[in-house]
Design a protein around this motif. Structure first.
Motif, mmCIF file in Angstrom:
data_model
loop_
_atom_site.group_PDB
_atom_site.id
_atom_site.type_symbol
_atom_site.label_atom_id
_atom_site.label_comp_id
_atom_site.label_asym_id
_atom_site.label_seq_id
_atom_site.Cartn_x
_atom_site.Cartn_y
_atom_site.Cartn_z
ATOM 1 N N MET A 84 0.829 -0.969 -0.058
ATOM 2 C CA MET A 84 -0.017 0.197 -0.073
ATOM 3 C C MET A 84 0.777 1.307 -0.224
ATOM 4 O O MET A 84 0.670 2.043 -0.610
ATOM 5 N N ILE A 85 1.860 1.274 0.715
ATOM 6 C CA ILE A 85 2.908 2.610 0.836
ATOM 7 C C ILE A 85 3.422 2.783 -0.466
ATOM 8 O O ILE A 85 3.335 3.598 -0.953
ATOM 9 N N ASN A 86 4.014 1.599 -0.935
ATOM 10 C CA ASN A 86 4.695 1.520 -2.265
ATOM 11 C C ASN A 86 3.675 2.125 -3.335
ATOM 12 O O ASN A 86 3.981 3.001 -4.236
ATOM 13 N N ASP A 87 2.579 1.621 -3.140
ATOM 14 C CA ASP A 87 1.513 2.103 -4.280
ATOM 15 C C ASP A 87 1.404 3.780 -4.162
ATOM 16 O O ASP A 87 1.205 4.510 -5.135
ATOM 17 N N ILE A 88 1.066 4.228 -2.926
ATOM 18 C CA ILE A 88 0.811 5.507 -2.821
ATOM 19 C C ILE A 88 2.220 6.402 -3.176
ATOM 20 O O ILE A 88 1.858 7.359 -3.774
ATOM 21 N N LEU A 89 3.134 5.887 -2.868
ATOM 22 C CA LEU A 89 4.437 6.618 -3.646
ATOM 23 C C LEU A 89 4.746 6.478 -4.846
ATOM 24 O O LEU A 89 4.952 7.502 -5.700
ATOM 25 N N GLU A 90 4.186 5.629 -5.405
ATOM 26 C CA GLU A 90 4.326 5.339 -6.980
ATOM 27 C C GLU A 90 3.434 6.408 -7.491
ATOM 28 O O GLU A 90 3.658 6.946 -8.463
ATOM 29 N N LEU A 91 2.024 6.264 -7.006
ATOM 30 C CA LEU A 91 1.020 7.103 -7.683
ATOM 31 C C LEU A 91 1.568 8.624 -7.482
ATOM 32 O O LEU A 91 1.415 9.386 -8.609
ATOM 33 N N GLN A 92 2.065 8.856 -6.328
ATOM 34 C CA GLN A 92 2.580 10.498 -6.196
ATOM 35 C C GLN A 92 3.799 10.707 -7.107
ATOM 36 O O GLN A 92 3.612 11.757 -7.902
#
Lengths: 677, 129
Positions: free
Chosen positions: A318-326
């Motif tokens: 989840m954290i990686n997805d958020i960072l990736e989207l940003q």
């Protein structure tokens, strides 16, 4: 006009005595240096005006070929802008006035003027004519501005009836030329209070500037505008309103969007910062779980550990997805390099293939699809992994088909390659009400028992954004309990096979169908050849890491810590030179490079790998391993072609392995996919 | 493992992951390899061959944490730091020579103190009862 400027005078006179008289008079005056051209007929005068410019024409009415007012009328018909002074023998005031009305500038009565009077009349006529020309030019300019202006420019009476207006006025209000004549401007204010306020201000101050008003168009659409207006007293004593209205609807909308975007960016930065802060401890938690000895634990305790690990993996994803989207939203820059589409798809199969599920995977590549293309391979892979892993996740039985075809590029895409991808599954499908928002962030799909599938619903948002960056588009169709079809296209460039220095040909690229341990037909009838041992190999093959390190203890411990995860196989090179030699002959997924080594140190070896062996970072990440604290701070390792750094002595191997995972498969996929070839 | 006066093998324990064979190998390395390296450091210090001494000391930076003798690790770090910063420090060559020689003597002495304990740990590993 300059005092000594020379005038050109056309004297249209057939009487030599009168011609001579004018010449004498002018010779006595301050106009003596001017050019006088004499024509005896109207025809000659018109020809003279055709071929040259004259400041003034002295025109006798009675000529050899023309008499009376016709002479003046015919001359002005041929040269409407001619500056004519009528030269006549008739001493009649009415005649003079009539001549002026017909278009003459002035008139002179033969025998009734002096030298000075002639000169003064000529000079005045010339200056008046020049002033008129300047006025005409100025008027033409303002008329053009008036007509071409994007702002509505208008004049109304005090009562609000339109007197003059430009095309933009019609466009703004939405009425035709005919219609607006019967419209009162007062009726076009959306808010009567605004109208009363602006009228009051105009009456008090006689002008208003950039007053915000809302205009209601013919179709009742409301436009946000600014008006600048003056209250003007006309010569006739009437009062007029002269106004300019600027439509600022789009400007205000753009400002609103920019403000929202700024707020989003701030939110994004906060989210990124928090996520970054969370990722480090999450990596540590996951790594430490791996380090805990399990030999003496009960099954229940092992179950607890597995649950902690599973929850941690979910959180990290989840954290990686958020960072990736940003990152994609604000910072992404696409890379460009040639890659082998077949290799990319085969690796995709290898990663996604699961013998445990009764799901076949098929790839259909149209014959005209080029094998080598240029673009951002990593991002395209990310898109495919995301969609295909979803297809597998939601499909318990049946098949997942990946199709690739050529799409005819648009006119402005000449020389480019537009590829269409289609991923079709026989899974649970997507509810119809979710389809319109499936690519929005945080949209998730429930299974039949109304339970959400894992994830936070960012994957497809990331996918959509990446595809848009590749000048493409994505769509989905789906039927509940029947399956889903995701279709997208991306714009790439033709690739040059020679520019690929490293092609994994371990698996026959013509192999394009795997169905459990069986074979499926390809689109062109080629039977895929794959044996059970190869499939077995796919699921057991370990990630090959090259460790360049001369310190025996470090070699031992690093190998031990990496291989105990059962995911990595470590090859050791004693120095940088040996590392480059090993890399010439073998494939590795990542290099751990000590900086200070005998024979060839780490920086030099890395530069050699990048420049001489031409292995790019996306193919082979190199992580520095160093006890130099200043190496980490200076970022020098990055400038020579290393991607990251692990500080020795390593006291947190969990974090070190998490860092390695990050570079093996960015976006957290490394945590999820254990098998990678 | 036992508590010792100088050494602390918990890092070595952690890195060997409870593997007795690996512990043995690491202890064997600690008993043999640093001696040669410290001899080399003595010689290089006497020759004022700072470049090579710097390399050896730097290499020991990732070895000595396994001994778990903080004074030994830190003294070696001082040698490494002094030599890396030598050219920009403004300290005279004479002072550098005196300081580094003293530090090299200290690490050698400290390692000599650690040796019996390392040997004891190795023996205990072979004869755990």
């Amino acid at each position: 006009m300059h005092e000594n400027a020379q005038f050109r005078i056309l004297l249209v006179e057939d009487n030599p005595g009168d011609v001579r008289l004018v010449e004498i008079f002018l010779g006595e005056s301050d106009l003596k240096d001017n050019v006088i051209v004499n024509e005896k007929t109207l025809e000659g005068a018109i020809k003279a005006l055709d071929s040259a410019t004259f400041d003034v024409v002295l025109l006798d009415f009675n000529l050899l070929d023309s008499n009376g007012f016709e002479t003046l009328e015919n001359l002005l018909a041929a040269h409407p802008k001619a500056n004519v002074i009528v030269f006549t023998g008739m001493e009649d005031t009415n005649f003079g006035i009539r001549a002026l009305q017909a278009g003459a500038q002035d008139y002179l009565v033969k025998g009734n003027f002096s030298s000075d009077y002639l000169a003064k009349t000529l000079r005045y006529a010339i200056e008046r004519n020049r002033t008129n020309r300047r006025l005409e030019k100025a008027q033409a300019r303002y008329k053009m501005i008036f007509e071409e202006s994007k702002d509505a420019i208008y004049i109304t009476t005090q009562k609000g009836e339109f007197v003059e207006y430009n095309q933009a006025t019609l466009d703004l209000f939405g009425y035709t030329d005919e219609e607006i004549k019967s419209i009162n401007i007062r009726a076009l204010y959306n808010d009567d209070n605004q109208r009363l306020a602006i009228t009051k201000e105009l009456k008090e101050k006689l002008f208003t500037k950039d007053y915000r008003i809302d205009i209601r168009q013919k179709d009742s659409t409301v436009r946000k505008c600014k008006v600048t207006a003056n209250l003007v007293d006309t010569d006739s004593g009437e009062i007029e309103y002269h106004g300019i209205i600027r439509d600022i609807t789009e400007q205000l909308e753009a400002e609103r969007l920019r403000e929202e975007n700024e707020k989003d960016q701030l939110k994004g930065q906060l989210l990124t910062m928090v996520s970054h802060e969370m990722r480090t401890p999450m990596n540590a938690i996951m790594g430490l779980i791996d380090l805990l000895p399990r030999e003496n634990l009960t099954n229940e305790q092992i179950g607890y550990l597995d649950s902690v690990k599973s929850a941690s993996q979910h959180l990290l994803k989840m954290i990686n997805d958020i960072l990736e989207l940003q990152k994609i939203e604000f910072n992404i820059k696409l890379e460009k390099g040639t890659f082998d589409l077949h290799d990319l798809l085969m690796n995709l199969i290898n990663i996604q293939y699961s013998a445990a599920k009764d799901v076949a995977i098929n790839i259909k590549i149209d014959d005209n699809v080029p094998r080598f293309v240029a673009g951002d391979e990593k991002r395209l892979n990310q898109v495919l992994i995301n969609i295909v892993s979803n297809a597998f996740k939601f499909t318990e039985k049946g098949e997942v088909c990946i199709g690739v075809k050529m799409i005819v590029p648009a006119e402005d895409e000449e020389g480019m390659v537009r590829l269409g991808f289609q991923i079709e599954d026989t899974g649970i499908g997507i509810p119809e009400d979710k389809l319109p928002t499936i690519f929005d962030p945080f949209v998730r799909v429930r299974d039949g028992q109304k339970k959400f599938y894992e994830g936070i619903g960012l994957g497809l948002s990331i996918v959509k954004r990446i595809i848009e960056l590749m000048d493409g588009d994505i769509s989905v169709s789906s039927e509940l309990d029947a399956g889903s079809v995701f279709s997208f296209d991306v714009l790439l460039e033709p690739g040059d096979e020679d520019s690929i220095n490293k092609i994994n040909k371990k698996i026959n690229p013509d192999l394009i169908g795997i169905n459990g341990n069986h074979l499926t037909e390809t689109n062109n009838g080629t039977q895929a050849i794959v044996i059970e041992e190869e499939l077995e190999e796919l699921s057991t093959k370990k990630i090959q890491i090259l460790l360049a390190e001369d310190n025996k203890m470090n070699q031992l411990v690093t190998r031990k810590q990496l291989e105990r995860t059962e995911r990595f196989e470590v090859t050791i090179a004693e120095n940088g030179l040996l590392a480059t030699e090993v890399l010439r002959e073998n494939e590795f997924k990542l290099v751990l490079m000590d900086i200070q080594m005998p024979v060839m140190e780490g920086y030099e070896a890395t530069e050699y790998i990048r420049k001489e062996l031409k292995i790019p970072p996306e193919v082979l990440p190199i992580l520095a391993m160093t006890a130099h604290a200043d190496v980490v701070d200076s970022d020098k390792f990055k400038t020579v072609g290393m991607q990251d750094c692990i500080v020795k002595p390593v006291d947190d191997w969990a974090a070190a392995i998490a860092k390695i995972d990050e570079w093996l498969l960015p976006n957290g996929e490394g945590q999820k996919v254990k098998v990678m070839v | 493992m036992e508590n010792y006066k100088h050494i602390d093998l918990s890092y070595l324990e952690l890195m060997s992951d409870g593997d007795a064979d690996m512990k043995g190998i690491l202890l064997d390395m600690l008993l043999t390899e640093p001696s040669g390296e410290f001899d080399k450091m003595q010689k290089l210090a006497a020759e004022q061959n700072w470049d090579e001494l710097k390399q050896v000391s730097h290499k020991m930076k990732s070895t000595l944490p396994y001994v778990g003798f903080e004074e030994l690790t830190e003294t070696n770090k001082k040698i490494d730091k002094t030599l890396w910063e030598r050219q920009n420090s403004g300290i005279s060559e004479e002072t550098i020579a005196q300081t580094v020689s003293a530090l090299v003597n200290t690490v050698t002495e400290l390692y000599t103190k650690a040796l019996p304990e390392l040997q004891d740990a190795r023996n205990n590993l072979m004869n755990p009862v």
